[in-house]
Structure formats: structure tokens, C-alpha cells
Motif scaffolding. Structure first.
Motif, mmCIF file in Angstrom:
data_model
loop_
_atom_site.group_PDB
_atom_site.id
_atom_site.type_symbol
_atom_site.label_atom_id
_atom_site.label_comp_id
_atom_site.label_asym_id
_atom_site.label_seq_id
_atom_site.Cartn_x
_atom_site.Cartn_y
_atom_site.Cartn_z
ATOM 1 N N LEU A 122 87.003 -66.553 -39.550
ATOM 2 C CA LEU A 122 86.115 -65.781 -40.413
ATOM 3 C C LEU A 122 86.694 -65.723 -41.818
ATOM 4 O O LEU A 122 87.813 -65.261 -42.011
ATOM 5 C CB LEU A 122 85.933 -64.372 -39.845
ATOM 6 C CG LEU A 122 85.419 -64.316 -38.396
ATOM 7 C CD1 LEU A 122 85.357 -62.870 -37.909
ATOM 8 C CD2 LEU A 122 84.066 -64.987 -38.276
ATOM 9 N N ASP A 123 85.929 -66.209 -42.773
ATOM 10 C CA ASP A 123 86.396 -66.311 -44.154
ATOM 11 C C ASP A 123 85.972 -65.093 -44.968
ATOM 12 O O ASP A 123 84.848 -65.014 -45.448
ATOM 13 C CB ASP A 123 85.842 -67.596 -44.786
ATOM 14 C CG ASP A 123 86.371 -67.836 -46.189
ATOM 15 O OD1 ASP A 123 87.383 -67.215 -46.556
ATOM 16 O OD2 ASP A 123 85.762 -68.642 -46.918
ATOM 17 N N GLU A 124 86.887 -64.115 -45.092
ATOM 18 C CA GLU A 124 86.696 -62.920 -45.920
ATOM 19 C C GLU A 124 85.481 -62.097 -45.518
ATOM 20 O O GLU A 124 84.739 -61.579 -46.358
ATOM 21 C CB GLU A 124 86.622 -63.307 -47.398
ATOM 22 C CG GLU A 124 87.901 -63.961 -47.904
ATOM 23 C CD GLU A 124 87.878 -64.224 -49.400
ATOM 24 O OE1 GLU A 124 86.902 -63.815 -50.074
ATOM 25 O OE2 GLU A 124 88.840 -64.817 -49.902
ATOM 26 N N LEU A 125 85.261 -61.940 -44.232
ATOM 27 C CA LEU A 125 84.197 -61.069 -43.733
ATOM 28 C C LEU A 125 84.557 -59.624 -44.056
ATOM 29 O O LEU A 125 85.678 -59.191 -43.778
ATOM 30 C CB LEU A 125 84.053 -61.263 -42.220
ATOM 31 C CG LEU A 125 82.668 -61.073 -41.613
ATOM 32 C CD1 LEU A 125 81.739 -62.179 -42.099
ATOM 33 C CD2 LEU A 125 82.747 -61.100 -40.095
ATOM 34 N N SER A 126 83.622 -58.865 -44.606
ATOM 35 C CA SER A 126 83.950 -57.513 -45.057
ATOM 36 C C SER A 126 83.249 -56.405 -44.273
ATOM 37 O O SER A 126 83.636 -55.244 -44.377
ATOM 38 C CB SER A 126 83.599 -57.364 -46.550
ATOM 39 O OG SER A 126 82.208 -57.589 -46.760
ATOM 40 N N ILE A 136 91.295 -64.152 -38.581
ATOM 41 C CA ILE A 136 90.835 -63.523 -39.814
ATOM 42 C C ILE A 136 91.970 -63.526 -40.838
ATOM 43 O O ILE A 136 93.138 -63.536 -40.471
ATOM 44 C CB ILE A 136 90.365 -62.069 -39.569
ATOM 45 C CG1 ILE A 136 91.516 -61.211 -39.041
ATOM 46 C CG2 ILE A 136 89.195 -62.051 -38.590
ATOM 47 C CD1 ILE A 136 91.164 -59.731 -38.877
ATOM 48 N N PRO A 137 91.641 -63.534 -42.129
ATOM 49 C CA PRO A 137 92.691 -63.480 -43.156
ATOM 50 C C PRO A 137 93.173 -62.056 -43.388
ATOM 51 O O PRO A 137 92.458 -61.088 -43.127
ATOM 52 C CB PRO A 137 91.975 -64.028 -44.401
ATOM 53 C CG PRO A 137 90.537 -63.682 -44.188
ATOM 54 C CD PRO A 137 90.298 -63.736 -42.702
ATOM 55 N N LYS A 138 94.400 -61.921 -43.880
ATOM 56 C CA LYS A 138 94.966 -60.604 -44.141
ATOM 57 C C LYS A 138 94.372 -59.959 -45.384
ATOM 58 O O LYS A 138 94.283 -58.733 -45.471
ATOM 59 C CB LYS A 138 96.492 -60.715 -44.293
ATOM 60 C CG LYS A 138 97.212 -61.032 -43.002
ATOM 61 C CD LYS A 138 98.724 -61.054 -43.208
ATOM 62 C CE LYS A 138 99.452 -61.320 -41.896
ATOM 63 N NZ LYS A 138 100.921 -61.360 -42.081
ATOM 64 N N ARG A 139 93.983 -60.774 -46.354
ATOM 65 C CA ARG A 139 93.473 -60.244 -47.615
ATOM 66 C C ARG A 139 91.961 -60.400 -47.719
ATOM 67 O O ARG A 139 91.386 -61.335 -47.197
ATOM 68 C CB ARG A 139 94.129 -60.948 -48.814
ATOM 69 C CG ARG A 139 95.618 -60.659 -48.970
ATOM 70 C CD ARG A 139 96.185 -61.410 -50.165
ATOM 71 N NE ARG A 139 97.567 -61.032 -50.428
ATOM 72 C CZ ARG A 139 97.926 -60.019 -51.202
ATOM 73 N NH1 ARG A 139 97.015 -59.284 -51.786
ATOM 74 N NH2 ARG A 139 99.210 -59.727 -51.391
ATOM 75 N N ARG A 140 91.347 -59.447 -48.410
ATOM 76 C CA ARG A 140 89.918 -59.479 -48.716
ATOM 77 C C ARG A 140 89.063 -59.663 -47.457
ATOM 78 O O ARG A 140 88.066 -60.391 -47.469
ATOM 79 C CB ARG A 140 89.607 -60.581 -49.736
ATOM 80 C CG ARG A 140 90.263 -60.348 -51.093
ATOM 81 C CD ARG A 140 89.854 -61.404 -52.101
ATOM 82 N NE ARG A 140 90.375 -62.707 -51.719
ATOM 83 C CZ ARG A 140 91.603 -63.123 -52.007
ATOM 84 N NH1 ARG A 140 92.441 -62.341 -52.649
ATOM 85 N NH2 ARG A 140 92.006 -64.335 -51.651
ATOM 86 N N ALA A 141 89.452 -59.010 -46.381
ATOM 87 C CA ALA A 141 88.695 -59.097 -45.132
ATOM 88 C C ALA A 141 88.893 -57.811 -44.344
ATOM 89 O O ALA A 141 89.950 -57.178 -44.415
ATOM 90 C CB ALA A 141 89.144 -60.298 -44.317
#
Length: 270
Positions: free
Chosen positions: A127-131, A153-158
Motif C-alpha cells: 500500500l503506497d501512502e494509504l491514509s 505499508i510504509p512508515k512515513r505518510r501512511a
């Protein structure tokens, strides 16, 4: 003179007297991420053996799965408390008369995900920067239902794993490993080195999901709700596909798009 009770009122009071009654306060934002809200998430957490600090029941709550929840909680030595129903509103309107305070969700390593044997061909979701926590929860639920090894999932902006995510996942988070990585692009390259083909989505892509062979090792990448896949992430994809849009809208909710792609993979594999 001692007052006597009959029927449901008697049962309710007997159950309440066996629990440690305590008023519930409002949690801070950090603490709230470790709260499960609703009967199904709490029950699944108990079934999976997850460490749990205590469960709070609304006064008068009864029926449904509560008897099973209380039984499993007592067997596991979990503290049970009661509180006025109105005080549980601080954790969400749909609390169903129960909240549980649990140990923080633990993430797994990428290696743990690819080693996981689901009984089906290897399949992971990135998942690319799902918020949106509701989207993440819905994707976790679909991933669990479709034999996915794990979600990355990424650690930043997610959005991280929170109580809201767990509620939306309706118990699936207890069974679906999640890895939180520093760099999603590097994670994609790492998966490629281990034989995974990366499938991403783009409005401008001409290929459809059914055009891509997803019977082997496959990683599906879903982009952010507002902007889709980032440029570097899109460039690392082996295949880009789009979903046919026959109406006026040009994109789908991220969790819906993930569901369509995952079930296309299932269709090809079964």
C-alpha cells in the motif's frame, strides 16, 4: 430489606456483581490506538491469544457473542470491568457495549511474510501512502479472505495499525501479518529478487487485471486515495492495469480496487 430481582434484570445484576465496576475515562490519542471496539474484533483477539489488559462492558450489555467473550476472557485471566454505556461513546458510537485494552499491534519483517505458507500461490499486497484507516482495515479484511501472505505499508505518510483499523478489519488483523518498511520501492525490489511479479494500478493503463497472469508469485500495489501510485513506485511495477469505469467517476475507493484485483487473482488460481 434486600430487594429481589427476576428474569433478565436478575441475570444482568448477577453478572455485573461478578465484575470489577469502574468508570471509564477518555483515552489520549496514543492510548486509543491500543483499544479494540466492538464484539467481533474483541472476540477474534481472544481467539488468537493476543495479549489483552482488560475488557470493559457497558452496563446492561447482554446477548449475542458476549457470553463467549466473557468466558474466553475469564479463561485467559483478562480483567473484566463494567461502566455506564454512555462512557463507552468516547471510543466510538458503534461500540456494541464492549471495548478492550490490548497490547500494541506488532509488525513483522518482510522475511516473515514471504515465508508464510497460506496453502496457495504466494501473494502479497503493498500500500503506497494509504491514509484512511477504514480503507486499510477493509483491505486487511479482504486480504485475509483471499489468501494473502501479508500486507506491506510504509512508515512515513501512511496510516499505521490503530484501533480504528482493527475495527474496520472486523477481526482480520489478528490473522493478517503487516510489515512496516522504511522504503516501499526497496521492498518491491526485494520481492522481485525473490521471484514476485509486481502489479500496479493506473487510470491510464490499457491492460486489464485479467490480462495479467497472477497464478504465480504476485505482489499487488494499491495507491493512495487522492493521488494513486507515486512515480518511483509505478516505475518499479512489472505490469500496470486499470479497472474499466463505465460511469462518470474515473477511480474507485482504494479498498474496492484492492478487492477487485485480489479476487481476480483468486479467480485465476481456483
Amino acid at each position: 430489606m434486600q430487594k429481589s430481582y427476576t428474569g433478565k434484570e436478575s441475570n444482568r445484576r448477577q453478572r455485573a456483581s461478578s465484575l470489577n465496576k469502574k468508570e471509564v475515562g477518555v483515552l489520549s490519542e496514543n492510548e486509543a490506538s491500543d483499544v479494540l471496539v466492538g464484539r467481533q474484533p474483541v472476540l477474534e483477539a481472544l481467539k488468537s491469544g493476543r495479549s489483552m489488559n482488560k475488557i470493559i462492558l457497558a452496563e446492561g450489555a447482554e446477548g449475542g457473542s458476549l457470553k463467549e467473550i466473557i468466558g474466553k476472557a475469564k479463561s485467559a485471566g483478562v480483567v473484566l470491568q463494567t461502566a455506564p454505556r454512555a462512557s463507552l461513546q468516547a471510543y466510538g458510537e458503534n461500540h456494541q457495549g464492549i471495548v478492550a485494552f490490548v497490547s500494541p499491534y506488532s509488525y513483522v519483517e518482510l522475511e516473515d511474510i514471504v515465508k508464510r505458507d497460506t496453502g496457495y500461490a504466494p501473494l502479497v499486497v503493498l500500500l503506497d501512502e494509504l491514509s484512511d484507516p477504514h480503507n486499510l482495515g477493509a483491505i486487511l479484511r479482504t486480504a485475509e479472505a483471499t489468501g494473502v501472505q501479508g500486507v506491506i505499508i510504509p512508515k512515513r505518510r501512511a496510516v499505521p495499525l490503530t484501533g480504528t483499523v482493527a475495527k474496520a478489519a472486523a477481526g482480520a488483523l489478528e490473522y493478517m501479518p503487516v510489515s512496516r518498511v522504511t522504503n516501499l520501492v526497496q521492498a518491491m525490489e526485494w520481492l522481485k529478487e525473490r521471484g514476485y511479479w509486481i502489479v500496479g494500478t493506473s487510470i491510464g493503463a490499457t491492460a486489464r487485471p485479467s490480462d495479467v497472469d497472477m497464478r504465480g508469485k504476485t505482489a499487488i500495489v494499491i495507491g493512495a486515495e487522492d493521488k494513486g501510485l507515486g512515480r518511483l513506485v509505478a516505475e518499479r511495477c512489472d505490469f500496470m492495469v486499470s479497472l474499466p469505469m463505465l460511469g462518470h467517476m474515473q477511480s474507485l475507493n482504494a479498498s474496492v480496487a484492492a478487492g477487485v484485483l485480489l479476487y481476480e487473482a483468486v479467480r485465476q488460481r481456483t
